[in-house]
Design a protein around this motif. Sequence first.
Motif, PDB file in Angstrom:
ATOM      1  N   GLU A 168       0.786  -1.217   0.000  1.00  0.00           N
ATOM      2  CA  GLU A 168       0.000   0.000   0.000  1.00  0.00           C
ATOM      3  C   GLU A 168       0.828   1.282   0.000  1.00  0.00           C
ATOM      4  O   GLU A 168       0.494   2.223  -0.682  1.00  0.00           O
ATOM      5  N   ALA A 169       1.881   1.335   0.810  1.00  0.00           N
ATOM      6  CA  ALA A 169       2.597   2.600   1.003  1.00  0.00           C
ATOM      7  C   ALA A 169       4.072   2.464   0.624  1.00  0.00           C
ATOM      8  O   ALA A 169       4.737   1.533   1.056  1.00  0.00           O
ATOM      9  N   PRO A 170       4.578   3.410  -0.162  1.00  0.00           N
ATOM     10  CA  PRO A 170       6.014   3.382  -0.479  1.00  0.00           C
ATOM     11  C   PRO A 170       6.837   3.675   0.775  1.00  0.00           C
ATOM     12  O   PRO A 170       6.369   4.352   1.688  1.00  0.00           O
ATOM     13  N   GLU A 171       8.046   3.144   0.828  1.00  0.00           N
ATOM     14  CA  GLU A 171       8.887   3.328   2.008  1.00  0.00           C
ATOM     15  C   GLU A 171       9.242   4.792   2.249  1.00  0.00           C
ATOM     16  O   GLU A 171       9.543   5.174   3.372  1.00  0.00           O
ATOM     17  N   ASP A 172       9.197   5.626   1.219  1.00  0.00           N
ATOM     18  CA  ASP A 172       9.540   7.032   1.401  1.00  0.00           C
ATOM     19  C   ASP A 172       8.331   7.898   1.765  1.00  0.00           C
ATOM     20  O   ASP A 172       8.437   9.116   1.831  1.00  0.00           O
ATOM     21  N   LEU A 173       7.203   7.273   2.077  1.00  0.00           N
ATOM     22  CA  LEU A 173       6.004   8.020   2.441  1.00  0.00           C
ATOM     23  C   LEU A 173       6.223   8.873   3.682  1.00  0.00           C
ATOM     24  O   LEU A 173       5.793  10.030   3.733  1.00  0.00           O
ATOM     25  N   SER A 174       6.915   8.351   4.669  1.00  0.00           N
ATOM     26  CA  SER A 174       7.183   9.113   5.891  1.00  0.00           C
ATOM     27  C   SER A 174       7.991  10.366   5.590  1.00  0.00           C
ATOM     28  O   SER A 174       7.708  11.448   6.110  1.00  0.00           O
ATOM     29  N   HIS A 175       8.992  10.229   4.731  1.00  0.00           N
ATOM     30  CA  HIS A 175       9.814  11.382   4.357  1.00  0.00           C
ATOM     31  C   HIS A 175       8.977  12.425   3.625  1.00  0.00           C
ATOM     32  O   HIS A 175       9.035  13.620   3.929  1.00  0.00           O
ATOM     33  N   ALA A 176       8.195  11.973   2.669  1.00  0.00           N
ATOM     34  CA  ALA A 176       7.336  12.906   1.929  1.00  0.00           C
ATOM     35  C   ALA A 176       6.355  13.597   2.875  1.00  0.00           C
ATOM     36  O   ALA A 176       6.116  14.814   2.767  1.00  0.00           O
ATOM     37  N   GLY A 177       5.790  12.843   3.812  1.00  0.00           N
ATOM     38  CA  GLY A 177       4.871  13.429   4.782  1.00  0.00           C
ATOM     39  C   GLY A 177       5.535  14.487   5.639  1.00  0.00           C
ATOM     40  O   GLY A 177       4.948  15.534   5.924  1.00  0.00           O
ATOM     41  N   SER A 178       6.779  14.245   6.037  1.00  0.00           N
ATOM     42  CA  SER A 178       7.523  15.231   6.837  1.00  0.00           C
ATOM     43  C   SER A 178       7.766  16.511   6.054  1.00  0.00           C
ATOM     44  O   SER A 178       7.646  17.619   6.591  1.00  0.00           O
ATOM     45  N   VAL A 179       8.100  16.378   4.784  1.00  0.00           N
ATOM     46  CA  VAL A 179       8.325  17.553   3.942  1.00  0.00           C
ATOM     47  C   VAL A 179       7.038  18.367   3.813  1.00  0.00           C
ATOM     48  O   VAL A 179       7.039  19.592   3.943  1.00  0.00           O
ATOM     49  N   VAL A 180       5.920  17.670   3.590  1.00  0.00           N
ATOM     50  CA  VAL A 180       4.625  18.358   3.475  1.00  0.00           C
ATOM     51  C   VAL A 180       4.272  19.038   4.795  1.00  0.00           C
ATOM     52  O   VAL A 180       3.819  20.183   4.816  1.00  0.00           O
ATOM     53  N   ASP A 181       4.492  18.353   5.932  1.00  0.00           N
ATOM     54  CA  ASP A 181       4.210  18.957   7.234  1.00  0.00           C
ATOM     55  C   ASP A 181       4.996  20.244   7.434  1.00  0.00           C
ATOM     56  O   ASP A 181       4.459  21.239   7.927  1.00  0.00           O
ATOM     57  N   LYS A 182       6.265  20.238   7.054  1.00  0.00           N
ATOM     58  CA  LYS A 182       7.095  21.442   7.179  1.00  0.00           C
ATOM     59  C   LYS A 182       6.576  22.553   6.269  1.00  0.00           C
ATOM     60  O   LYS A 182       6.560  23.729   6.654  1.00  0.00           O
ATOM     61  N   ALA A 183       6.151  22.204   5.065  1.00  0.00           N
ATOM     62  CA  ALA A 183       5.597  23.200   4.156  1.00  0.00           C
ATOM     63  C   ALA A 183       4.324  23.812   4.736  1.00  0.00           C
ATOM     64  O   ALA A 183       4.111  25.032   4.660  1.00  0.00           O
ATOM     65  N   ILE A 184       3.483  22.978   5.338  1.00  0.00           N
ATOM     66  CA  ILE A 184       2.255  23.476   5.963  1.00  0.00           C
ATOM     67  C   ILE A 184       2.599  24.412   7.120  1.00  0.00           C
ATOM     68  O   ILE A 184       2.014  25.505   7.239  1.00  0.00           O
ATOM     69  N   GLU A 185       3.531  24.017   7.987  1.00  0.00           N
ATOM     70  CA  GLU A 185       3.955  24.877   9.096  1.00  0.00           C
ATOM     71  C   GLU A 185       4.426  26.224   8.575  1.00  0.00           C
ATOM     72  O   GLU A 185       4.073  27.275   9.130  1.00  0.00           O
ATOM     73  N   TYR A 186       5.233  26.218   7.518  1.00  0.00           N
ATOM     74  CA  TYR A 186       5.747  27.455   6.941  1.00  0.00           C
ATOM     75  C   TYR A 186       4.598  28.346   6.442  1.00  0.00           C
ATOM     76  O   TYR A 186       4.573  29.543   6.703  1.00  0.00           O
ATOM     77  N   MET A 187       3.652  27.746   5.722  1.00  0.00           N
ATOM     78  CA  MET A 187       2.543  28.536   5.193  1.00  0.00           C
ATOM     79  C   MET A 187       1.681  29.115   6.310  1.00  0.00           C
ATOM     80  O   MET A 187       1.208  30.254   6.224  1.00  0.00           O
ATOM     81  N   ILE A 188       1.483  28.343   7.390  1.00  0.00           N
ATOM     82  CA  ILE A 188       0.729  28.861   8.535  1.00  0.00           C
ATOM     83  C   ILE A 188       1.466  30.052   9.147  1.00  0.00           C
ATOM     84  O   ILE A 188       0.857  31.083   9.460  1.00  0.00           O
ATOM     85  N   GLU A 189       2.783  29.919   9.308  1.00  0.00           N
ATOM     86  CA  GLU A 189       3.590  31.021   9.843  1.00  0.00           C
ATOM     87  C   GLU A 189       3.509  32.258   8.953  1.00  0.00           C
ATOM     88  O   GLU A 189       3.610  33.390   9.442  1.00  0.00           O
ATOM     89  N   GLN A 190       3.326  32.055   7.656  1.00  0.00           N
ATOM     90  CA  GLN A 190       3.209  33.173   6.717  1.00  0.00           C
ATOM     91  C   GLN A 190       1.818  33.790   6.725  1.00  0.00           C
ATOM     92  O   GLN A 190       1.563  34.760   6.014  1.00  0.00           O
ATOM     93  N   GLY A 191       0.914  33.215   7.506  1.00  0.00           N
ATOM     94  CA  GLY A 191      -0.431  33.756   7.626  1.00  0.00           C
ATOM     95  C   GLY A 191      -1.372  33.357   6.502  1.00  0.00           C
ATOM     96  O   GLY A 191      -2.410  33.992   6.297  1.00  0.00           O
ATOM     97  N   ILE A 192      -1.040  32.308   5.781  1.00  0.00           N
ATOM     98  CA  ILE A 192      -1.905  31.851   4.701  1.00  0.00           C
ATOM     99  C   ILE A 192      -3.107  31.130   5.316  1.00  0.00           C
ATOM    100  O   ILE A 192      -2.963  30.330   6.238  1.00  0.00           O
TER     101      ILE A 192
END
Length: 89
Positions: free
Chosen positions: A8-32
């Motif tokens: 079901e899930a590629p082994e790099d899913l955790s890494h991709a999820g971490s990158v997306v989480d960081k992007a979301i944190e950044y956008m929230i900090e930017q007030g988006i």
Amino acid sequence: MQFDPQGEAPEDLSHAGSVVDKAIEYMIEQGIDPISIASALLGGSLGMLARSMDDRAVAGVLRSALASVEAGELAEMRRASEAEQAANP
């Protein structure tokens, strides 16, 4: 890309999820606005799926996501997040 034993899930899913989480944190900090963040991520995700799968497979992914919502998985995540925020004001 290596898949888990259930296929079901590629082994790099955790890494991709971490990158997306960081992007979301950044956008929230930017007030988006959260709906803008979610809409952009969903649009990007659909674009990525369209480049790597046929329409039938994309529809299957979307049906699986809808089934998760209908099963209450998002509500569980929301409650856990609210409990964490209450514990760490």
